[in-house]
Motif scaffolding. Sequence first.
Motif, PDB file in Angstrom:
ATOM      1  N   ILE A  35      13.597  -0.611  -8.862  1.00 48.67           N
ATOM      2  CA  ILE A  35      13.771  -1.499  -8.394  1.00 48.67           C
ATOM      3  C   ILE A  35      12.528  -1.348  -7.355  1.00 48.67           C
ATOM      4  O   ILE A  35      12.273  -3.110  -7.063  1.00 48.67           O
ATOM      5  N   GLU A  36      12.666  -0.782  -6.715  1.00 50.84           N
ATOM      6  CA  GLU A  36      11.714  -0.745  -5.387  1.00 50.84           C
ATOM      7  C   GLU A  36       9.664  -1.146  -5.991  1.00 50.84           C
ATOM      8  O   GLU A  36       9.297  -1.850  -5.383  1.00 50.84           O
ATOM      9  N   LEU A  37       9.915  -0.697  -7.177  1.00 50.45           N
ATOM     10  CA  LEU A  37       8.368  -1.288  -7.385  1.00 50.45           C
ATOM     11  C   LEU A  37       8.677  -2.859  -8.206  1.00 50.45           C
ATOM     12  O   LEU A  37       7.584  -3.517  -8.346  1.00 50.45           O
ATOM     13  N   ILE A  38       9.759  -3.625  -8.583  1.00 54.54           N
ATOM     14  CA  ILE A  38       9.482  -4.667  -9.115  1.00 54.54           C
ATOM     15  C   ILE A  38       9.471  -5.889  -8.181  1.00 54.54           C
ATOM     16  O   ILE A  38       8.789  -6.311  -7.522  1.00 54.54           O
ATOM     17  N   LYS A  39      10.605  -5.079  -7.153  1.00 55.55           N
ATOM     18  CA  LYS A  39      10.371  -5.950  -5.491  1.00 55.55           C
ATOM     19  C   LYS A  39       8.961  -5.765  -4.825  1.00 55.55           C
ATOM     20  O   LYS A  39       8.271  -6.496  -4.788  1.00 55.55           O
ATOM     21  N   MET A  40       8.045  -4.528  -5.923  1.00 55.14           N
ATOM     22  CA  MET A  40       6.596  -4.570  -4.574  1.00 55.14           C
ATOM     23  C   MET A  40       6.129  -6.133  -5.455  1.00 55.14           C
ATOM     24  O   MET A  40       4.761  -6.091  -4.945  1.00 55.14           O
ATOM     25  N   PHE A  41       5.977  -5.574  -6.831  1.00 54.77           N
ATOM     26  CA  PHE A  41       5.485  -6.407  -7.802  1.00 54.77           C
ATOM     27  C   PHE A  41       5.512  -8.279  -7.550  1.00 54.77           C
ATOM     28  O   PHE A  41       4.808  -8.426  -7.254  1.00 54.77           O
ATOM     29  N   MET A  42       7.250  -7.746  -7.013  1.00 57.77           N
ATOM     30  CA  MET A  42       7.386  -9.627  -6.849  1.00 57.77           C
ATOM     31  C   MET A  42       6.658  -9.596  -5.878  1.00 57.77           C
ATOM     32  O   MET A  42       5.972 -11.414  -4.976  1.00 57.77           O
ATOM     33  N   GLN A  77       0.569  -0.936  -0.267  1.00 62.85           N
ATOM     34  CA  GLN A  77      -0.031   0.326  -0.229  1.00 62.85           C
ATOM     35  C   GLN A  77       1.228   0.994  -0.394  1.00 62.85           C
ATOM     36  O   GLN A  77       0.719   2.499  -0.740  1.00 62.85           O
ATOM     37  N   ARG A  78       1.830   0.900   0.659  1.00 61.42           N
ATOM     38  CA  ARG A  78       2.352   2.747   1.057  1.00 61.42           C
ATOM     39  C   ARG A  78       4.111   2.559  -0.518  1.00 61.42           C
ATOM     40  O   ARG A  78       4.122   4.170  -0.965  1.00 61.42           O
ATOM     41  N   THR A  79       3.923   1.710  -1.243  1.00 63.37           N
ATOM     42  CA  THR A  79       4.717   2.228  -2.067  1.00 63.37           C
ATOM     43  C   THR A  79       3.866   2.265  -3.604  1.00 63.37           C
ATOM     44  O   THR A  79       4.459   2.996  -4.385  1.00 63.37           O
ATOM     45  N   MET A  80       2.819   2.121  -3.748  1.00 60.36           N
ATOM     46  CA  MET A  80       1.789   2.109  -4.303  1.00 60.36           C
ATOM     47  C   MET A  80       1.386   3.857  -3.997  1.00 60.36           C
ATOM     48  O   MET A  80       0.911   4.548  -4.763  1.00 60.36           O
ATOM     49  N   LEU A  81       1.224   5.037  -2.859  1.00 57.37           N
ATOM     50  CA  LEU A  81       1.246   5.278  -2.608  1.00 57.37           C
ATOM     51  C   LEU A  81       2.131   6.402  -3.111  1.00 57.37           C
ATOM     52  O   LEU A  81       2.060   7.647  -3.655  1.00 57.37           O
ATOM     53  N   LYS A  82       3.422   5.933  -2.349  1.00 60.64           N
ATOM     54  CA  LYS A  82       4.452   6.632  -3.168  1.00 60.64           C
ATOM     55  C   LYS A  82       4.838   7.165  -4.471  1.00 60.64           C
ATOM     56  O   LYS A  82       5.504   8.094  -4.612  1.00 60.64           O
ATOM     57  N   GLY A  92      11.112   5.676 -13.341  1.00 55.32           N
ATOM     58  CA  GLY A  92      12.294   7.317 -12.611  1.00 55.32           C
ATOM     59  C   GLY A  92      13.695   7.108 -12.591  1.00 55.32           C
ATOM     60  O   GLY A  92      13.669   6.052 -13.635  1.00 55.32           O
ATOM     61  N   ASP A  93      14.057   6.755 -11.498  1.00 53.62           N
ATOM     62  CA  ASP A  93      15.467   6.441 -11.490  1.00 53.62           C
ATOM     63  C   ASP A  93      15.182   4.895 -11.260  1.00 53.62           C
ATOM     64  O   ASP A  93      14.216   4.327 -11.058  1.00 53.62           O
ATOM     65  N   LYS A  94      16.618   4.336 -10.591  1.00 54.70           N
ATOM     66  CA  LYS A  94      17.032   2.539 -10.712  1.00 54.70           C
ATOM     67  C   LYS A  94      16.315   2.332  -9.101  1.00 54.70           C
ATOM     68  O   LYS A  94      15.506   1.553  -9.314  1.00 54.70           O
ATOM     69  N   GLY A  95      16.478   3.449  -8.471  1.00 53.51           N
ATOM     70  CA  GLY A  95      15.781   3.046  -6.662  1.00 53.51           C
ATOM     71  C   GLY A  95      14.686   2.946  -7.016  1.00 53.51           C
ATOM     72  O   GLY A  95      14.295   2.029  -6.161  1.00 53.51           O
TER      73      GLY A  95
END
Length: 208
Positions: free
Chosen positions: A188-195, A149-154, A182-185
């Motif tokens: 990667i955060e979005l990829i890990k959220m999807f995982m 939830q927090r990643t989706m909002l961020k 966006g940037d690499k960081g």
Amino acid sequence: MYSYNLIPKNMNKEKNNILKTIIKGPSLGYTDVYPKRELWRDITNEFNGTFKIKHNSGCELEWHDVTIPYKRWEIKISSSDTRPLKFTASLLALQHFDLTISWEDFIERILKKFSKPEIEVGYKEFDKRYLIKSNRSDLTKAILSDNIQRTMLKHNIYSLSYQTNKNSNESELICTIQRKAGDKGSTIELIKMFMAILDNINQLKIIK
């Protein structure tokens, strides 16, 4: 001749904010994805994936296709000059489950006051930002962990959906991000959220 505005001032302000959000929506405008080539090369190297660059017949438009292996699944990432960044995964379903999460616009906020209650996860900011529709509220709440939830909002993710084909055992998880990567960081955060979403729907025995 007089005119009367029957809509409260605070509602007008809210409507204007929503309209600004819609105008900035992921399906509008042109974005040059060329500068993101090195980003995707770095990410595919880090996740042992593949990266392909494609063009239309006249080479005016460019799009990027990324494939990242994760456990027994493949995460497909795509973006182009005219389409938003999107993550997808084709899956095999164990049960019928549908989920759609999208920006809650002004009209939907009005209509929901006269319809059956929508699904809410209990996190005020998330429930205010997103409209959640599903045939299983219990599974939905279990999938949407606090971190997801927090990643989706961020990252102001535009939509997330999981749909099951009723005529087969196939399903698809789709996450539409925004106009561009966006940037690499943050990517990667979005990829890990999807995982993490894949892990959750697997642990709930929604997929094989």
